[in-house]
Design a protein around this motif. Structure first.
Motif, mmCIF file in Angstrom:
data_model
loop_
_atom_site.group_PDB
_atom_site.id
_atom_site.type_symbol
_atom_site.label_atom_id
_atom_site.label_comp_id
_atom_site.label_asym_id
_atom_site.label_seq_id
_atom_site.Cartn_x
_atom_site.Cartn_y
_atom_site.Cartn_z
ATOM 1 N N SER A 133 58.779 133.429 12.939
ATOM 2 C CA SER A 133 57.536 134.132 13.266
ATOM 3 C C SER A 133 57.055 133.754 14.656
ATOM 4 N N SER A 134 56.218 134.612 15.230
ATOM 5 C CA SER A 134 55.646 134.317 16.545
ATOM 6 C C SER A 134 54.731 133.098 16.476
ATOM 7 N N ALA A 135 54.023 132.927 15.358
ATOM 8 C CA ALA A 135 53.163 131.753 15.210
ATOM 9 C C ALA A 135 53.999 130.472 15.172
ATOM 10 N N GLY A 136 55.152 130.522 14.508
ATOM 11 C CA GLY A 136 56.026 129.352 14.462
ATOM 12 C C GLY A 136 56.577 129.015 15.836
ATOM 13 N N ARG A 137 56.994 130.026 16.575
ATOM 14 C CA ARG A 137 57.508 129.772 17.922
ATOM 15 C C ARG A 137 56.416 129.210 18.824
ATOM 16 N N ALA A 138 55.199 129.744 18.715
ATOM 17 C CA ALA A 138 54.104 129.245 19.551
ATOM 18 C C ALA A 138 53.775 127.791 19.213
ATOM 19 N N ARG A 139 53.811 127.452 17.925
ATOM 20 C CA ARG A 139 53.500 126.078 17.534
ATOM 21 C C ARG A 139 54.567 125.113 18.048
ATOM 22 N N ALA A 153 81.337 107.703 39.272
ATOM 23 C CA ALA A 153 80.579 108.917 39.587
ATOM 24 C C ALA A 153 79.361 109.059 38.683
ATOM 25 N N ASP A 154 79.515 108.698 37.398
ATOM 26 C CA ASP A 154 78.377 108.755 36.487
ATOM 27 C C ASP A 154 77.317 107.735 36.889
ATOM 28 N N ALA A 155 77.760 106.541 37.258
ATOM 29 C CA ALA A 155 76.806 105.527 37.694
ATOM 30 C C ALA A 155 76.054 105.992 38.936
ATOM 31 N N HIS A 156 76.750 106.630 39.857
ATOM 32 C CA HIS A 156 76.098 107.143 41.055
ATOM 33 C C HIS A 156 75.098 108.239 40.696
ATOM 34 N N ARG A 157 75.484 109.128 39.807
ATOM 35 C CA ARG A 157 74.593 110.207 39.402
ATOM 36 C C ARG A 157 73.359 109.650 38.701
ATOM 37 N N ARG A 158 73.549 108.631 37.870
ATOM 38 C CA ARG A 158 72.406 108.007 37.208
ATOM 39 C C ARG A 158 71.457 107.390 38.227
ATOM 40 N N ARG A 159 72.031 106.745 39.240
ATOM 41 C CA ARG A 159 71.186 106.067 40.225
ATOM 42 C C ARG A 159 70.460 107.077 41.107
ATOM 43 N N GLU A 160 71.151 108.155 41.485
ATOM 44 C CA GLU A 160 70.553 109.109 42.412
ATOM 45 C C GLU A 160 69.454 109.943 41.758
ATOM 46 N N HIS A 161 69.549 110.188 40.471
ATOM 47 C CA HIS A 161 68.575 111.060 39.804
ATOM 48 C C HIS A 161 67.803 110.362 38.687
ATOM 49 N N ARG A 162 68.328 109.280 38.171
ATOM 50 C CA ARG A 162 67.648 108.483 37.161
ATOM 51 C C ARG A 162 67.112 109.362 36.025
ATOM 52 N N ALA A 163 67.953 110.273 35.538
ATOM 53 C CA ALA A 163 67.534 111.199 34.484
ATOM 54 C C ALA A 163 67.472 110.482 33.140
ATOM 55 N N VAL A 164 66.506 110.847 32.330
ATOM 56 C CA VAL A 164 66.389 110.364 30.958
ATOM 57 C C VAL A 164 66.175 111.577 30.055
ATOM 58 N N THR A 165 66.432 111.400 28.773
ATOM 59 C CA THR A 165 66.294 112.505 27.813
ATOM 60 C C THR A 165 65.435 112.052 26.650
ATOM 61 N N LEU A 166 64.256 112.623 26.566
ATOM 62 C CA LEU A 166 63.349 112.401 25.437
ATOM 63 C C LEU A 166 63.252 113.714 24.672
ATOM 64 N N ALA A 167 63.605 113.684 23.407
ATOM 65 C CA ALA A 167 63.677 114.903 22.604
ATOM 66 C C ALA A 167 62.741 114.798 21.411
ATOM 67 N N LEU A 168 62.480 115.953 20.819
ATOM 68 C CA LEU A 168 61.685 116.035 19.599
ATOM 69 C C LEU A 168 62.616 116.349 18.438
ATOM 70 N N GLY A 169 62.567 115.527 17.415
ATOM 71 C CA GLY A 169 63.367 115.771 16.230
ATOM 72 C C GLY A 169 62.492 116.233 15.076
ATOM 73 N N GLY A 170 63.007 117.179 14.303
ATOM 74 C CA GLY A 170 62.270 117.649 13.134
ATOM 75 C C GLY A 170 61.281 118.752 13.410
ATOM 76 N N LEU A 171 61.497 119.546 14.482
ATOM 77 C CA LEU A 171 60.583 120.669 14.728
ATOM 78 C C LEU A 171 60.630 121.670 13.579
ATOM 79 N N GLY A 172 61.837 121.938 13.063
ATOM 80 C CA GLY A 172 61.946 122.872 11.946
ATOM 81 C C GLY A 172 61.202 122.378 10.720
ATOM 82 N N GLU A 173 61.325 121.078 10.410
ATOM 83 C CA GLU A 173 60.607 120.509 9.270
ATOM 84 C C GLU A 173 59.096 120.519 9.507
ATOM 85 N N ARG A 174 58.677 120.300 10.756
ATOM 86 C CA ARG A 174 57.237 120.301 11.053
ATOM 87 C C ARG A 174 56.645 121.689 10.813
ATOM 88 N N LEU A 175 57.362 122.732 11.174
ATOM 89 C CA LEU A 175 56.865 124.088 10.940
ATOM 90 C C LEU A 175 56.746 124.374 9.447
#
Length: 910
Positions: free
Chosen positions: A346-352, A315-337
């Motif tokens: 802060s609102s400025a931090g959330r906007a950034r 079922a997972d293989a079928h779901r992967r084939r039918e939607h071909r989803a991938v996950t690209l994430a950002l790490g270290g947003l808290g450290e970047r702020l």
């Protein structure tokens, strides 16, 4: 080339050198970045060891063939991964020729080697749909499992423990009166009886406390769901309908549940669970052009992996084939702020943070649309076209509302390009961005905070060349201080302290000397201060010496060995003095209270534990506005929070606009104990069990006092060889002859195996000293079977053993428990006529059995052991100890005193 611009080298390879890493498989010498700590290198090595090795069939360029030696970086794992993806990409049509595939592999290897990004966990082997197979009949016909809160619950187990915990909840629920009194076992006698019955049935105190909380909340009892992703209508969650409330109650009870507030988000989370993942380190990728280039490269790599990878289930293989989803994430947003001097709340931090996520999502969608133009959209796109286009228009509108700047303008440009591509050719991937809350992935990014989580705090860890770990000021904190114009040296002293005692206001060399500390103890403390976790750890008895603590400070040996022993308190320092010295020597550990920073700057350096729930929820809403799949950022609960708090927090998150919620409650403290009235004052006979059921229990109270061996102890050493492996068994005995300790020494085994056997022997010794009968150990370990095993030489009772443990406990059983059934029969014990050897050996000098050194020469020289017949009752051979003399009649050394006369045991002459 399918793309307008060629692959370029992204980032600069870090300096690499040989490293010796200790792993479960032994020591490995690898080439790794010299700036990386050992934990990060080990995480990359574990990932490389789990990589699949399937390659497409057909002709491949020489540089992509699996038999060609790979780049040695990190034991070749990154090179093999890049080579495999390039080979599959060439086979699937992502590249037009081998040169483009080789350029892609080089760029991906440079990306991993520069530390700008990290791959997610390798997809495990299992059911798989071949990426080149176009026959839809190969796919399973069953749809993905339906996600529904109302069908996710099971009835609690009907065993005695579950019923007694349910009785605890009933005792609170059926109580009328003050709610606090009803939930207090000292005030509610019915609850006290039920709690004692649950405790006697084996329930832990924290489980009983949870049952009390469930009863106070008026719930029916803790449901027991499996790990699941549920969805419920947002308005129902705000109205506290049954399904959302049960989800909160289950998460509070410890279940691993994620509750989404829309069905598409729940299904996106389902697909993300089996999607290939990668994360970008936004603390190092600080240029927008570099960020979009990294996104471009990783989306192509993840798309190839989504097409060529394995899955756990069909079922997972079928779901992967039918939607071909991938996950690209950002790490270290808290450290970047923090590095940019922006407060997480802060609102400025959330906007950034939202702007950075918007640029990454827009660039990823644009690349996915470009892939769809060349290779086609994911199979299920036609049925989701309108929803995807509407979602893209929503994101474009939100991007237009972001504060104007280069990053926001770049994000709007990519969103506009993606809208044109998707409207014409569709999307290659149903989702391209989401959460990367994976512990191993975070470790491959040097432990950066994932997704929309605040940074860990200003204290980082640095590893020296010899492997020592030292605290240091975090790189993000240094960059943030520079952005705010603050003094980095003062911040370092405030956070980490002086790491010295000289000049400390209360605990210093002068005050220590006045309390009996000599230069030796003070120097020992000063030596460990740079790497110590706290001042009490630097002054622990293992550092200053147990003898000093006992002889000079007057502490008992048992108190000195306790893990919470405070040497400074024993020396007479008050808690206030210790706290003042702690701040001086070890630092405050935070910048949020630094006196040289104003209130706004202090807010920038708030760490995760100091960041409120409202700030976390607001940041999650701001960031996951632009992600394809929800982040499901965990909302933390302390152990003392009840089910009502969990439900209220879930409802608050739903009202704020969070797309998915995952509640995580802290476990009970190790020292947690439920206060129950005295057992003698509570009648526990009316157990809350159904009629006609009788439970008979016997309570055996065993003292937990450790009976230590004397400092000078007796015992014996038995040498034997088991299957060619030499072993020495040492025993230590109490004064009454009872066994109190063992040591197992082996000669030719590896260091790890020898250490394991030594520590196993220590564990057995501690158990014996706490009163565990030797019979229990013997029954548990005899006949265990593993190598080394085989014939035993050197032992006159044991002639063969199935393992080392089998031999050791056979020997102990024969020697200390008289378990002759565990001894091997000696064929030489019987002669050809079927008769035995006759009488046992004659009297033997006692020096053969008693150590002259142990007795210090106190035993008489003419002391002998005399054999006597077996006792009729036990059948065990016993020996008599007597002072023997020479018989004048027969000359045998067997004349012993019996009563008032000397009798010869051989001839009977008196």
């Amino acid at each position: 080339m399918l793309f307008e611009t060629p692959w370029s080298r992204i980032g600069v390879r870090l300096a690499v050198g040989p490293r010796r890493i200790e792993t479960l498989r032994g020591e490995r010498e690898v080439h790794a970045p010299t700036a990386w700590p050992t934990a990060r290198v080990e995480a990359w090595l574990d990932w490389g060891d789990s990589l699949p090795d399937d390659y497409p069939h057909g002709d491949l360029p020489p540089a992509l063939r699996p038999d060609v030696p790979a780049d040695p970086l990190l034991a070749g794992g990154p090179a093999r991964h890049a080579r495999r993806l390039a080979a599959w990409g060439l086979c699937l049509g992502h590249f037009r020729d081998g040169g483009e595939a080789e350029a892609f592999a080089d760029a991906l290897l440079d990306l991993w080697g520069s530390g700008l990004a990290a791959p997610g966990p390798s997809l495990s082997f299992g059911a798989r749909l071949h990426p080149l197979a176009s026959d839809p009949a190969r796919a399973p016909t069953t749809p993905p499992r339906h996600v529904d809160a109302s069908a996710a619950w099971r009835t609690p187990s009907p065993d005695v423990l579950a019923r007694r915990l349910a009785a605890v909840s009933d005792a609170v629920r059926r109580c009328h009166g003050d709610a606090d009194a009803c939930a207090d076992p000292t005030a509610n006698q019915v609850l006290a009886r039920a709690a004692w019955a649950a405790r006697e049935a084996g329930a832990a105190d924290d489980a009983i406390q949870d049952a009390i909380a469930i009863g106070r909340a008026g719930a029916d009892g803790p449901p027991l769901p499996a790990t699941a992703i549920l969805f419920a209508d947002r308005t129902a969650a705000l109205a506290e309908a049954r399904a959302p409330y049960l989800a909160a109650l289950s998460a509070w009870s410890g279940a691993d549940l994620t509750l989404a507030f829309a069905e598409p988000d729940a299904r996106a989370l389902e697909r993300a669970a089996v999607a290939p993942k990668a994360a970008i380190d936004v603390t190092t990728v600080t240029d927008d052009r570099d960020l979009t280039a990294v996104v471009r490269l990783l989306v192509v790599a993840l798309d190839i992996e989504a097409s060529a990878g394995f899955c756990h289930e069909a079922a997972d293989a079928h779901r992967r084939r039918e939607h071909r989803a991938v996950t690209l994430a950002l790490g270290g947003l808290g450290e970047r702020l923090v590095a940019e001097g922006l407060a997480f709340g802060s609102s400025a931090g959330r906007a950034r943070a939202a702007t950075l996520q918007a640029l990454a999502a827009a660039a990823a969608l644009d690349v996915s649309g470009e892939l769809a133009e060349a290779l086609g959209a994911y199979p299920a796109f036609d049925g989701e076209r309108e929803a995807k286009l509407a979602d893209l228009e929503r994101r474009l509108g939100l991007a237009n509302a972001l504060p104007d700047g280069p990053t926001a303008r770049q994000a709007r440009l990519f969103f506009a390009k993606a809208r044109g591509r998707i409207g014409e050719s569709g999307l290659r991937n149903a989702e391209v961005t989401g959460a990367a809350a994976d512990a191993e992935l975070a470790l491959r990014l040097s432990g950066l905070s994932p997704d929309a989580v605040p940074w860990r705090g200003p204290i980082g860890l640095a590893e020296t060349a010899d492997g020592a770990i030292l605290p240091t000021l975090d790189e993000a904190a240094l960059r943030g201080l520079a952005a705010l114009g603050a003094d980095a040296d003062a911040a370092c002293v405030h956070v980490l302290g002086r790491r010295a005692l000289e000049g400390a206001p209360t605990v210093n060399p002068v005050s220590l000397s006045s309390r009996g500390f000599t230069d030796h103890e003070i120097a020992a403390v000063e030596a460990v201060l740079p790497a110590a976790a706290s001042l009490s750890a630097a002054f622990s008895p293992t550092v200053v010496g147990v003898g000093f603590v006992c002889d000079v400070l007057g502490a008992s040996s048992d108190a000195a060995e306790a893990p919470d022993f405070d040497t400074l308190a024993a020396a007479g320092f008050t808690p206030a003095e210790i706290s003042e010295a702690e701040i001086w020597a070890m630092g405050a550990g935070a910048l949020s209270d630094a006196p040289f920073l104003d209130e706004g700057a202090q807010a920038v350096f708030l760490g995760g534990p100091d960041t409120g729930v409202e700030a976390r929820i607001a940041m999650t809403v701001a960031v996951e506005t632009f992600t394809c799949a929800p982040l499901a950022t965990p909302l933390r609960l302390v152990f003392a929070d009840g089910p009502e708090t969990a439900a209220a927090l879930q409802s608050r998150a739903a009202g704020a606009g969070v797309r998915a919620v995952r509640l995580a409650r802290a476990p009970a403290p190790a020292s947690f104990t439920l206060a129950l009235p005295d057992l003698a004052a509570v009648d526990v006979r009316p157990a809350t069990l159904p009629p006609r059921e009788r439970v008979v229990e016997r309570i055996v109270e065993v003292g937990r006092t450790r009976q230590r061996l004397p400092d000078r102890r007796k015992g014996y050493i038995q040498k034997a060889t088991i299957g060619g492996h030499k072993l020495y068994l040492h025993t230590g005995e109490y004064d009454d002859g009872e066994l109190g300790e063992i040591f197992i020494d082996m000669h030719k085994e590896g260091a790890a195996f020898r250490s394991l056997m030594n520590n196993f022997a220590i564990a057995i010794s501690i158990g014996l000293q706490y009163g565990v009968p030797l019979e229990e150990f013997v029954e548990a370990f005899v006949f265990t079977r593993f190598e080394p095993a085989g014939p035993v030489t050197g032992n006159d009772s044991i002639r063969s053993a199935t393992s080392i443990l089998d031999y050791v406990f056979r020997e102990l059983g024969v020697s200390y428990l008289d378990r002759r059934d565990l001894a091997n029969l000696d064929p030489g014990e019987l002669n050809a006529d079927g008769l035995g050897r006759g009488e046992a050996e004659g009297p033997q000098p006692v020096a053969r059995f008693i150590s002259k050194g142990f007795s210090r020469g106190a035993a008489p020289d003419n002391l002998v052991f005399l054999p006597v017949p077996h006792r009729a009752t036990g059948g065990a051979a016993t020996v008599a100890v007597a002072v023997a003399d020479i018989c004048p009649a027969c000359g045998d050394l067997a004349r012993v005193r019996k009563g008032q006369a000397l009798i010869c045991e051989s001839c009977g002459c008196s």
